[in-house]
Design a protein around this motif. Structure first.
Motif, PDB file in Angstrom:
ATOM      1  N   GLY A  12      18.809  18.453 -40.665  1.00  0.00           N
ATOM      2  CA  GLY A  12      18.308  19.397 -39.694  1.00  0.00           C
ATOM      3  C   GLY A  12      18.609  20.889 -40.100  1.00  0.00           C
ATOM      4  O   GLY A  12      19.224  21.077 -41.155  1.00  0.00           O
ATOM      5  N   ASN A  13      18.529  21.658 -39.131  1.00  0.00           N
ATOM      6  CA  ASN A  13      19.149  23.012 -39.280  1.00  0.00           C
ATOM      7  C   ASN A  13      20.650  23.152 -39.973  1.00  0.00           C
ATOM      8  O   ASN A  13      20.908  23.985 -40.572  1.00  0.00           O
ATOM      9  CB  ASN A  13      19.208  23.878 -38.117  1.00  0.00           C
ATOM     10  N   GLY A  52       5.369  14.657 -25.465  1.00  0.00           N
ATOM     11  CA  GLY A  52       3.935  15.087 -25.077  1.00  0.00           C
ATOM     12  C   GLY A  52       4.337  16.610 -24.728  1.00  0.00           C
ATOM     13  O   GLY A  52       3.632  17.335 -24.215  1.00  0.00           O
ATOM     14  N   ASP A  53       5.598  17.135 -25.371  1.00  0.00           N
ATOM     15  CA  ASP A  53       6.147  18.526 -24.865  1.00  0.00           C
ATOM     16  C   ASP A  53       6.112  19.346 -26.437  1.00  0.00           C
ATOM     17  O   ASP A  53       6.878  19.108 -27.411  1.00  0.00           O
ATOM     18  CB  ASP A  53       7.291  18.772 -24.618  1.00  0.00           C
ATOM     19  N   ASP A  54       4.887  20.122 -26.747  1.00  0.00           N
ATOM     20  CA  ASP A  54       4.908  20.820 -28.052  1.00  0.00           C
ATOM     21  C   ASP A  54       5.085  22.225 -27.821  1.00  0.00           C
ATOM     22  O   ASP A  54       4.847  22.988 -28.703  1.00  0.00           O
ATOM     23  CB  ASP A  54       3.730  20.165 -28.940  1.00  0.00           C
ATOM     24  N   SER A  55       5.380  22.576 -26.591  1.00  0.00           N
ATOM     25  CA  SER A  55       5.777  24.186 -26.523  1.00  0.00           C
ATOM     26  C   SER A  55       6.432  24.782 -27.476  1.00  0.00           C
ATOM     27  O   SER A  55       6.226  25.726 -27.555  1.00  0.00           O
ATOM     28  CB  SER A  55       6.130  24.149 -25.042  1.00  0.00           C
ATOM     29  N   ASP A  56       7.636  23.931 -27.900  1.00  0.00           N
ATOM     30  CA  ASP A  56       8.730  24.920 -28.611  1.00  0.00           C
ATOM     31  C   ASP A  56       8.231  24.567 -30.266  1.00  0.00           C
ATOM     32  O   ASP A  56       8.803  25.207 -31.017  1.00  0.00           O
ATOM     33  CB  ASP A  56      10.144  24.164 -28.501  1.00  0.00           C
ATOM     34  N   LEU A  57       7.174  23.760 -30.405  1.00  0.00           N
ATOM     35  CA  LEU A  57       6.605  23.512 -31.842  1.00  0.00           C
ATOM     36  C   LEU A  57       5.342  24.342 -32.145  1.00  0.00           C
ATOM     37  O   LEU A  57       5.086  24.972 -33.198  1.00  0.00           O
ATOM     38  CB  LEU A  57       6.206  22.116 -32.109  1.00  0.00           C
ATOM     39  N   ILE A  58       4.637  24.729 -31.029  1.00  0.00           N
ATOM     40  CA  ILE A  58       3.489  25.602 -30.860  1.00  0.00           C
ATOM     41  C   ILE A  58       3.602  26.799 -30.396  1.00  0.00           C
ATOM     42  O   ILE A  58       3.764  26.603 -29.217  1.00  0.00           O
ATOM     43  CB  ILE A  58       2.374  24.669 -30.653  1.00  0.00           C
ATOM     44  N   SER A  59       3.340  28.046 -30.752  1.00  0.00           N
ATOM     45  CA  SER A  59       3.067  29.275 -30.028  1.00  0.00           C
ATOM     46  C   SER A  59       1.696  29.546 -30.264  1.00  0.00           C
ATOM     47  O   SER A  59       0.821  29.327 -31.134  1.00  0.00           O
ATOM     48  CB  SER A  59       4.175  29.889 -30.316  1.00  0.00           C
ATOM     49  N   GLU A  60       1.436  31.044 -29.663  1.00  0.00           N
ATOM     50  CA  GLU A  60       0.135  31.685 -29.944  1.00  0.00           C
ATOM     51  C   GLU A  60      -0.033  31.941 -31.328  1.00  0.00           C
ATOM     52  O   GLU A  60      -1.140  32.013 -31.878  1.00  0.00           O
ATOM     53  CB  GLU A  60       0.147  33.014 -28.983  1.00  0.00           C
ATOM     54  N   ALA A  61       1.181  32.121 -31.961  1.00  0.00           N
ATOM     55  CA  ALA A  61       0.998  32.584 -33.492  1.00  0.00           C
ATOM     56  C   ALA A  61       0.810  31.345 -34.342  1.00  0.00           C
ATOM     57  O   ALA A  61       0.671  31.543 -35.581  1.00  0.00           O
ATOM     58  CB  ALA A  61       2.357  33.248 -33.907  1.00  0.00           C
ATOM     59  N   ASP A  65       8.419  26.273 -36.904  1.00  0.00           N
ATOM     60  CA  ASP A  65       9.238  25.510 -37.818  1.00  0.00           C
ATOM     61  C   ASP A  65      10.531  25.410 -36.986  1.00  0.00           C
ATOM     62  O   ASP A  65      11.551  26.129 -37.146  1.00  0.00           O
ATOM     63  CB  ASP A  65       9.204  26.139 -39.112  1.00  0.00           C
ATOM     64  N   PRO A  66      10.920  24.206 -36.658  1.00  0.00           N
ATOM     65  CA  PRO A  66      12.372  23.910 -36.252  1.00  0.00           C
ATOM     66  C   PRO A  66      13.330  23.958 -37.238  1.00  0.00           C
ATOM     67  O   PRO A  66      14.609  24.093 -36.801  1.00  0.00           O
ATOM     68  CB  PRO A  66      12.263  22.505 -35.733  1.00  0.00           C
ATOM     69  N   LEU A  67      13.064  23.761 -38.368  1.00  0.00           N
ATOM     70  CA  LEU A  67      14.052  24.016 -39.582  1.00  0.00           C
ATOM     71  C   LEU A  67      14.276  25.447 -40.134  1.00  0.00           C
ATOM     72  O   LEU A  67      14.815  25.699 -41.271  1.00  0.00           O
ATOM     73  CB  LEU A  67      13.880  23.116 -40.379  1.00  0.00           C
ATOM     74  N   ALA A  68      13.689  26.556 -39.554  1.00  0.00           N
ATOM     75  CA  ALA A  68      13.435  27.791 -40.203  1.00  0.00           C
ATOM     76  C   ALA A  68      14.675  28.386 -40.545  1.00  0.00           C
ATOM     77  O   ALA A  68      15.137  29.009 -41.623  1.00  0.00           O
ATOM     78  CB  ALA A  68      12.751  28.742 -39.453  1.00  0.00           C
TER      79      ALA A  68
END
Length: 116
Positions: A12-13, A52-61, A65-68
């Motif tokens: 991970g990070n 079922g929570d993809d709010s931190d994986l997908i944004s309007e942009a 990337d959780p490993l950025a």
């Protein structure tokens, strides 16, 4: 002293950051033939999908990337420190964005990955 090390890690990070720190501290210099296979921590995506929570994986942009942060730390280390003994680098499952590819390109341009 190792003559050959093929390190395969799923990280991970924090793991990517620590790999970068090891490179910056020149901990891998004594290994004559060093291969690194880096696989992203799929559990981060899997846990969010299971809940079922993809709010931190997908944004309007677009997808996040959780490993950025870890990728940037690792690639910055490769750009900063020559690692001529690195003979293979496999990041098959680690997608890179344009900024991250630029860091990797900087490492190549500087000659820091001459063993690849």
């Amino acid at each position: 002293k190792f003559d050959f090390l093929h390190l395969m890690v799923e990280v991970g990070n924090e793991g990517l950051r620590l790999l970068g720190q090891g490179i910056e501290m020149k901990r891998f210099k004594s290994i004559q033939n060093f291969e690194l296979s880096v696989y992203g921590d799929r559990s981060t995506h899997a846990e969010a999908a299971a809940e079922g929570d993809d709010s931190d994986l997908i944004s309007e942009a677009g997808p996040q990337d959780p490993l950025a942060e870890g990728k940037i730390a690792f690639l910055t280390a490769l750009k900063a420190v020559p690692t001529p003994n690195l003979s293979a680098l496999d990041g098959t499952e680690c997608c890179l964005n344009n900024a991250q590819v630029s860091l990797l390109g900087g490492a190549v341009w500087r000659g820091n990955l001459s063993g690849l």
